[in-house]
Write a protein that holds these residues in place. Structure first.
Motif, PDB file in Angstrom:
ATOM      1  N   ALA A 222       0.828  -1.208   0.000  1.00  0.00           N
ATOM      2  CA  ALA A 222       0.000   0.000   0.000  1.00  0.00           C
ATOM      3  C   ALA A 222       0.863   1.259   0.000  1.00  0.00           C
ATOM      4  O   ALA A 222       0.600   2.216  -0.744  1.00  0.00           O
ATOM      5  CB  ALA A 222      -0.925  -0.008   1.213  1.00  0.00           C
ATOM      6  N   LEU A 223       1.910   1.274   0.815  1.00  0.00           N
ATOM      7  CA  LEU A 223       2.795   2.432   0.869  1.00  0.00           C
ATOM      8  C   LEU A 223       3.566   2.601  -0.434  1.00  0.00           C
ATOM      9  O   LEU A 223       3.759   3.720  -0.921  1.00  0.00           O
ATOM     10  CB  LEU A 223       3.772   2.290   2.043  1.00  0.00           C
ATOM     11  CG  LEU A 223       3.149   2.446   3.437  1.00  0.00           C
ATOM     12  CD1 LEU A 223       4.117   1.998   4.514  1.00  0.00           C
ATOM     13  CD2 LEU A 223       2.736   3.896   3.674  1.00  0.00           C
ATOM     14  N   LEU A 224       4.011   1.482  -1.009  1.00  0.00           N
ATOM     15  CA  LEU A 224       4.710   1.546  -2.294  1.00  0.00           C
ATOM     16  C   LEU A 224       3.793   2.128  -3.370  1.00  0.00           C
ATOM     17  O   LEU A 224       4.216   2.984  -4.162  1.00  0.00           O
ATOM     18  CB  LEU A 224       5.192   0.154  -2.694  1.00  0.00           C
ATOM     19  CG  LEU A 224       5.831   0.033  -4.081  1.00  0.00           C
ATOM     20  CD1 LEU A 224       7.061   0.919  -4.188  1.00  0.00           C
ATOM     21  CD2 LEU A 224       6.184  -1.428  -4.371  1.00  0.00           C
ATOM     22  N   SER A 225       2.555   1.691  -3.402  1.00  0.00           N
ATOM     23  CA  SER A 225       1.601   2.205  -4.383  1.00  0.00           C
ATOM     24  C   SER A 225       1.342   3.691  -4.162  1.00  0.00           C
ATOM     25  O   SER A 225       1.247   4.465  -5.123  1.00  0.00           O
ATOM     26  CB  SER A 225       0.286   1.423  -4.294  1.00  0.00           C
ATOM     27  OG  SER A 225       0.497   0.044  -4.529  1.00  0.00           O
ATOM     28  N   PHE A 226       1.240   4.095  -2.906  1.00  0.00           N
ATOM     29  CA  PHE A 226       0.981   5.501  -2.584  1.00  0.00           C
ATOM     30  C   PHE A 226       2.154   6.384  -3.012  1.00  0.00           C
ATOM     31  O   PHE A 226       1.962   7.442  -3.635  1.00  0.00           O
ATOM     32  CB  PHE A 226       0.731   5.641  -1.089  1.00  0.00           C
ATOM     33  CG  PHE A 226       0.473   7.050  -0.644  1.00  0.00           C
ATOM     34  CD1 PHE A 226      -0.706   7.690  -0.986  1.00  0.00           C
ATOM     35  CD2 PHE A 226       1.406   7.729   0.118  1.00  0.00           C
ATOM     36  CE1 PHE A 226      -0.950   9.004  -0.574  1.00  0.00           C
ATOM     37  CE2 PHE A 226       1.175   9.033   0.529  1.00  0.00           C
ATOM     38  CZ  PHE A 226      -0.009   9.669   0.182  1.00  0.00           C
ATOM     39  N   PHE A 227       3.377   5.954  -2.708  1.00  0.00           N
ATOM     40  CA  PHE A 227       4.555   6.725  -3.097  1.00  0.00           C
ATOM     41  C   PHE A 227       4.692   6.795  -4.617  1.00  0.00           C
ATOM     42  O   PHE A 227       5.090   7.825  -5.168  1.00  0.00           O
ATOM     43  CB  PHE A 227       5.814   6.121  -2.475  1.00  0.00           C
ATOM     44  CG  PHE A 227       5.872   6.218  -0.984  1.00  0.00           C
ATOM     45  CD1 PHE A 227       5.274   7.284  -0.313  1.00  0.00           C
ATOM     46  CD2 PHE A 227       6.523   5.252  -0.226  1.00  0.00           C
ATOM     47  CE1 PHE A 227       5.320   7.373   1.073  1.00  0.00           C
ATOM     48  CE2 PHE A 227       6.579   5.338   1.139  1.00  0.00           C
ATOM     49  CZ  PHE A 227       5.981   6.401   1.795  1.00  0.00           C
ATOM     50  N   SER A 228       4.359   5.698  -5.278  1.00  0.00           N
ATOM     51  CA  SER A 228       4.428   5.683  -6.744  1.00  0.00           C
ATOM     52  C   SER A 228       3.385   6.620  -7.343  1.00  0.00           C
ATOM     53  O   SER A 228       3.650   7.305  -8.335  1.00  0.00           O
ATOM     54  CB  SER A 228       4.223   4.260  -7.264  1.00  0.00           C
ATOM     55  OG  SER A 228       5.226   3.389  -6.785  1.00  0.00           O
ATOM     56  N   MET A 229       2.205   6.678  -6.742  1.00  0.00           N
ATOM     57  CA  MET A 229       1.156   7.566  -7.227  1.00  0.00           C
ATOM     58  C   MET A 229       1.578   9.027  -7.102  1.00  0.00           C
ATOM     59  O   MET A 229       1.232   9.872  -7.942  1.00  0.00           O
ATOM     60  CB  MET A 229      -0.129   7.318  -6.437  1.00  0.00           C
ATOM     61  CG  MET A 229      -1.322   8.132  -6.908  1.00  0.00           C
ATOM     62  SD  MET A 229      -2.788   7.811  -5.899  1.00  0.00           S
ATOM     63  CE  MET A 229      -2.275   8.512  -4.318  1.00  0.00           C
ATOM     64  N   LEU A 230       2.360   9.323  -6.049  1.00  0.00           N
ATOM     65  CA  LEU A 230       2.840  10.687  -5.845  1.00  0.00           C
ATOM     66  C   LEU A 230       4.119  10.972  -6.628  1.00  0.00           C
ATOM     67  O   LEU A 230       4.645  12.092  -6.552  1.00  0.00           O
ATOM     68  CB  LEU A 230       3.102  10.936  -4.353  1.00  0.00           C
ATOM     69  CG  LEU A 230       1.889  10.869  -3.425  1.00  0.00           C
ATOM     70  CD1 LEU A 230       2.317  11.094  -1.983  1.00  0.00           C
ATOM     71  CD2 LEU A 230       0.830  11.886  -3.824  1.00  0.00           C
ATOM     72  N   ASN A 231       4.608   9.957  -7.354  1.00  0.00           N
ATOM     73  CA  ASN A 231       5.848  10.088  -8.132  1.00  0.00           C
ATOM     74  C   ASN A 231       7.046  10.456  -7.260  1.00  0.00           C
ATOM     75  O   ASN A 231       7.929  11.227  -7.668  1.00  0.00           O
ATOM     76  CB  ASN A 231       5.689  11.138  -9.247  1.00  0.00           C
ATOM     77  CG  ASN A 231       4.706  10.694 -10.317  1.00  0.00           C
ATOM     78  OD1 ASN A 231       4.670   9.524 -10.688  1.00  0.00           O
ATOM     79  ND2 ASN A 231       3.912  11.634 -10.809  1.00  0.00           N
ATOM     80  N   LEU A 232       7.073   9.900  -6.037  1.00  0.00           N
ATOM     81  CA  LEU A 232       8.199  10.124  -5.144  1.00  0.00           C
ATOM     82  C   LEU A 232       9.361   9.210  -5.518  1.00  0.00           C
ATOM     83  O   LEU A 232       9.171   8.021  -5.771  1.00  0.00           O
ATOM     84  CB  LEU A 232       7.798   9.850  -3.692  1.00  0.00           C
ATOM     85  CG  LEU A 232       6.935  10.900  -2.985  1.00  0.00           C
ATOM     86  CD1 LEU A 232       6.610  10.437  -1.582  1.00  0.00           C
ATOM     87  CD2 LEU A 232       7.648  12.239  -2.944  1.00  0.00           C
TER      88      LEU A 232
ATOM     89  N   THR B 121      11.581   7.888   1.942  1.00  0.00           N
ATOM     90  CA  THR B 121      10.354   7.088   1.857  1.00  0.00           C
ATOM     91  C   THR B 121      10.343   5.988   2.925  1.00  0.00           C
ATOM     92  O   THR B 121       9.283   5.645   3.444  1.00  0.00           O
ATOM     93  CB  THR B 121      10.217   6.472   0.458  1.00  0.00           C
ATOM     94  OG1 THR B 121      11.421   5.786   0.100  1.00  0.00           O
ATOM     95  CG2 THR B 121       9.925   7.539  -0.585  1.00  0.00           C
ATOM     96  N   ILE B 122      11.514   5.454   3.250  1.00  0.00           N
ATOM     97  CA  ILE B 122      11.581   4.468   4.339  1.00  0.00           C
ATOM     98  C   ILE B 122      11.184   5.135   5.654  1.00  0.00           C
ATOM     99  O   ILE B 122      10.437   4.569   6.462  1.00  0.00           O
ATOM    100  CB  ILE B 122      12.985   3.856   4.457  1.00  0.00           C
ATOM    101  CG1 ILE B 122      13.391   3.148   3.170  1.00  0.00           C
ATOM    102  CG2 ILE B 122      13.029   2.861   5.622  1.00  0.00           C
ATOM    103  CD1 ILE B 122      14.790   2.576   3.209  1.00  0.00           C
ATOM    104  N   ILE B 123      11.670   6.347   5.875  1.00  0.00           N
ATOM    105  CA  ILE B 123      11.341   7.073   7.106  1.00  0.00           C
ATOM    106  C   ILE B 123       9.840   7.327   7.194  1.00  0.00           C
ATOM    107  O   ILE B 123       9.216   7.092   8.241  1.00  0.00           O
ATOM    108  CB  ILE B 123      12.125   8.396   7.161  1.00  0.00           C
ATOM    109  CG1 ILE B 123      13.608   8.123   7.388  1.00  0.00           C
ATOM    110  CG2 ILE B 123      11.582   9.300   8.272  1.00  0.00           C
ATOM    111  CD1 ILE B 123      14.489   9.351   7.253  1.00  0.00           C
ATOM    112  N   LEU B 124       9.247   7.797   6.114  1.00  0.00           N
ATOM    113  CA  LEU B 124       7.803   8.039   6.112  1.00  0.00           C
ATOM    114  C   LEU B 124       7.031   6.745   6.380  1.00  0.00           C
ATOM    115  O   LEU B 124       6.043   6.744   7.134  1.00  0.00           O
ATOM    116  CB  LEU B 124       7.378   8.640   4.773  1.00  0.00           C
ATOM    117  CG  LEU B 124       7.855  10.069   4.486  1.00  0.00           C
ATOM    118  CD1 LEU B 124       7.475  10.474   3.066  1.00  0.00           C
ATOM    119  CD2 LEU B 124       7.253  11.040   5.485  1.00  0.00           C
ATOM    120  N   ALA B 125       7.462   5.652   5.760  1.00  0.00           N
ATOM    121  CA  ALA B 125       6.791   4.369   5.964  1.00  0.00           C
ATOM    122  C   ALA B 125       6.911   3.905   7.406  1.00  0.00           C
ATOM    123  O   ALA B 125       5.949   3.394   7.996  1.00  0.00           O
ATOM    124  CB  ALA B 125       7.383   3.325   5.016  1.00  0.00           C
TER     125      ALA B 125
END
Length: 264
Positions: free
Chosen positions: A118-128, A134-138
């Motif tokens: 879910a987090l991977l999909s969310f970050f990909s949607m935001l084009n991060l 991203t590890i820290i946010l997760a």
């Protein structure tokens, strides 16, 4: 309650001993083999600290250790701040439904693999771009619920009348929090932070899914996984022993703070 017979007590002790043996003998073997002189991970050939010295000269492991420390410290600081504020907000306004309760603690219940996807999909949607950020946010998302849970346990016995008394005496909300609320809940906040730090150091699946490519975003659990794919060596045992020692130390401190908090 009827007293147990000697045979029943012996059976219970036998079952308990088998359970503890099943849990801790493999860990004891891992720690012992980390001091093995030889390069074979299963044959003892003498005591040596050379594998720990080897870790100190391994640039990949040192880089992964630094990344792990950065991720753990930053995510713990953010999760502790947000988790504490969330716990206070929820406890001050107790009129909430079970839906909000489930929403707060969902990251603790959802399987790691589901949360990671879910987090991977969310970050990909935001084009991060994937990396340590991203590890820290997760990890903040993952640890937030644990910190909130620990702090809320302390707030269950908190006397909110002293907050009202502080406000009646003219103290601002910030002054009341700093001089009244925070000193009371400080042990729980520290315990939650130690728990979050331990979980962040040990966490692999979420970090693996939300990390970028290359050594720049590789954490220690990811490095251990990369090394173990080519076979188990005493160097891996030594690295796992260090990670385990850090985790046990943090968990022990957290539990001691929790016991002191409960005893108050």
């Amino acid at each position: 309650m009827a007293e147990r017979s000697p045979a029943t007590r012996r059976t219970l002790w036998l079952v308990l001993s088998l359970v503890f043996a099943f849990l801790y003998i493999p860990i004891a073997v891992l720690v012992a083999l980390s001091f093995n002189e030889g390069g074979l991970p299963t044959a003892w050939s003498g005591f040596s600290l050379k594998w720990y010295a080897s870790l100190a000269n391994n640039s990949a492991i040192l880089s992964a250790a630094l990344n792990t420390l950065i991720v753990a410290l930053v995510s713990t600081a953010i999760a502790t701040l947000l988790g504490t504020l969330l716990a206070i907000g929820v406890e001050m306004r107790r009129q909430y439904g079970k839906g909000l309760e489930a929403l707060i603690f969902a990251p603790m219940i959802i399987p790691d693999i589901v949360l990671a996807i879910a987090l991977l999909s969310f970050f990909s949607m935001l084009n991060l771009t994937m990396g340590l950020h991203t590890i820290i946010l997760a990890h903040v998302v993952f640890n937030l619920a644990f910190v909130c849970s620990v702090v809320r346990a302390r707030l269950k016995s908190f006397d909110w009348s002293i907050v009202e008394a502080s406000a009646d005496l003219g103290a601002s909300a910030l002054t009341t929090f700093r001089r009244v609320t925070l000193p009371v809940i400080a042990p729980a906040v520290i315990a939650g932070a130690l728990l979050a730090f331990t979980l962040s150091v040990d966490e692999f699946i979420i970090a693996f899914f939300t990390a970028g490519a290359g050594r720049a975003s590789t954490t220690l659990p990811m490095q251990i996984y990369a090394m173990i794919r080519f076979g188990i060596t005493p160097e891996i045992n030594a690295l796992a022993t260090i990670v385990m020692a850090v985790s046990i130390t943090a968990l022990t401190l957290s539990q001691r703070l929790n016991k002191g908090m409960i005893g108050q």
